[in-house]
Write an enzyme that holds these catalytic residues in place. Structure first.
Site, PDB file in Angstrom:
ATOM      1  N   ASP A 140     -16.179 -28.630   0.742  1.00  0.00           N
ATOM      2  CA  ASP A 140     -14.897 -29.128   0.254  1.00  0.00           C
ATOM      3  C   ASP A 140     -14.790 -30.648   0.266  1.00  0.00           C
ATOM      4  OD1 ASP A 140     -11.895 -29.954   0.722  1.00  0.00           O
ATOM      5  OD2 ASP A 140     -11.805 -27.944  -0.111  1.00  0.00           O
ATOM      6  N   VAL A 168     -10.212 -28.368  -2.399  1.00  0.00           N
ATOM      7  CA  VAL A 168     -11.124 -27.913  -3.457  1.00  0.00           C
ATOM      8  C   VAL A 168     -11.398 -26.417  -3.313  1.00  0.00           C
ATOM      9  CG1 VAL A 168     -13.329 -28.313  -4.598  1.00  0.00           C
ATOM     10  CG2 VAL A 168     -12.147 -30.215  -3.503  1.00  0.00           C
ATOM     11  N   ASP A 169     -11.553 -25.955  -2.083  1.00  0.00           N
ATOM     12  CA  ASP A 169     -11.736 -24.519  -1.870  1.00  0.00           C
ATOM     13  C   ASP A 169     -10.559 -23.731  -2.424  1.00  0.00           C
ATOM     14  OD1 ASP A 169     -14.241 -24.279  -0.599  1.00  0.00           O
ATOM     15  OD2 ASP A 169     -13.405 -24.903   1.313  1.00  0.00           O
ATOM     16  N   ALA A 170      -9.347 -24.187  -2.128  1.00  0.00           N
ATOM     17  CA  ALA A 170      -8.153 -23.464  -2.565  1.00  0.00           C
ATOM     18  C   ALA A 170      -8.038 -23.472  -4.085  1.00  0.00           C
ATOM     19  CB  ALA A 170      -6.909 -24.074  -1.934  1.00  0.00           C
TER      20      ALA A 170
END
Length: 401
Positions: A140, A168-170
């Site tokens: 991330d 970024v993961d979300a």
């Protein structure tokens, strides 16, 4: 009935982005089977903040509700054969293996579509399936730093500031979720499955649609101020400021009105758009605002700004978020009982459907908690299940179910 009831999702992903996308499908009613190693998915053994819980750590707990766990060794030919039988029953297959791993395991799209031609195959990666960065770690913070977003905030000459969450993961999870739903809709119309490729780099760049286009089309460079302005493309004042007792967020107030409140002649005479975007004026506005806001408490300033219809807000910690009356009214957080972790309080599903609401049907599973059930669904006898366990091909939880 939930929207995705009757659909089966095989979640072969790890960490955050993939499991979060699968969780959202589970919340919408899909039968999500978490296919994990017999020792458990990687996230079971590490947790943000060192919050390890009783049996299941909180990071894993947060990302894996509404799933059944099938613990199987995919490096074992018999285990792989079991997965292939599951694929025959599946609608969506989701994985975020490193490039090349799916092929080595025999679970790549080309292989699985021969088993289930109408399969929706979601492949998630850090930078794309090919190209110069394909083998780089898709973490991330690395992607945040490559996205350009960090240099849109803060003060010139100071280190860029990462987001306070795994942003970024979300965003990648939401993108994969959106891709899966769109592909399922296409299949409903045509009967066709397809490969859906999502990568973290493209997802975070696309999320900056407005900012990137201001740069590419408007030809406005990112220029940070000397002061810690909240965003390089938004006029001043815009940011978080210290008050007499805490902090306050102030967003693009009408400068002449702010000048009246602060009794600053220079602000009274300013044009919002021209002065607020000018780099030298932006720093002046920020400094005056920073100095004046120290004179009163946050609540006193909130009352004044509300009276003049200027946009401001308190700066919340998580304890404030949970107690906020609007959050309580929205029922943003949900609670459910877990066999080992007790009462779990966690954010719910953010979309409210009038006819097909989301629900918590299954608490986060233990390793292999549903292995026996899933094998029985595949037609395995008790003797076959016992033999699979004895050989180490599958695993099941010995404790609570």
């Amino acid at each position: 009935m939930s929207i995705l009831k009757g659909y089966r999702v095989l979640d072969c992903s790890i960490a955050m982005a993939g499991p979060f996308a699968a969780l959202r499908m589970g919340d919408m009613g899909a039968d999500v089977i978490k296919v994990e190693p017999t020792t458990g998915e990687w996230q079971r053994h590490t947790s943000a903040g060192g919050a390890y819980g009783n049996v299941i750590n909180t990071s894993f707990l947060s990302l894996n509700r509404n799933k059944r766990s099938f613990a199987v060794n995919l490096k074992d030919e018999e285990g792989k054969a079991l997965l292939y039988k599951l694929v025959e029953t599946a609608d969506v297959f989701l994985q975020n293996y490193r490039p090349g791993v799916a092929e080595r395991l025999g679970v790549d799209y080309e292989t699985l579509k021969k088993i289930k031609p109408d399969l929706i195959y979601i492949s998630m990666s850090g930078y794309g399936e090919s190209g110069p960065y394909a083998k780089r770690p898709g973490q991330d913070l690395l992607l945040q730093s490559m996205s350009g977003a960090m240099l849109s905030t803060g003060a010139e000459g100071t280190p860029p500031q990462p987001a306070g969450q795994y942003l970024v993961d979300a965003i990648t999870a939401y993108t994969a979720f959106e891709g899966a739903l769109a592909a399922l809709l296409h299949r409903e119309r045509t009967g066709e499955g397809q490969l859906v490729q999502i990568n973290m780099l493209d997802a975070i760049i696309a999320n900056q649609m407005q900012e990137m286009t201001v740069f590419t089309q408007g030809l406005k460079p990112q220029r940070r101020s000397e002061e810690a302005h909240g965003h390089c493309y938004i006029r001043a004042p815009y940011g978080v400021f210290r008050t007499k007792d805490s902090f306050i967020t102030l967003v693009t107030p009408h400068l002449p009105t702010l000048g009246e409140i602060f009794d600053v002649p220079e602000l009274k005479a300013m044009d919002d758009e021209i002065a607020g975007h000018s780099l030298p004026e932006r720093d002046f506005i920020f400094r005056i605002t920073k100095e004046k806001l120290l004179e009163l408490t946050t609540q006193e300033w909130r009352d004044i700004f509300d009276e003049h219809q200027l946009w401001s807000s308190d700066v919340y910690g998580y304890e404030d978020v949970i107690a906020d009356p609007q959050v309580i009214h929205n029922q943003t957080f949900i609670e459910y009982e877990h066999p080992s972790e007790g009462l779990v309080k966690t954010p719910g599903f953010a979309i409210k459907f009038s006819k097909t609401p989301s629900s918590i049907r299954l608490p986060t599973p233990f390793i292999g908690q549903h292995t026996d059930d899933i094998l029985q669904e595949l037609g395995c006898s008790s003797e076959q299940i016992s033999a699979l366990k004895s050989s180490g091909t599958v695993a099941t939880t010995q404790g609570e179910k």
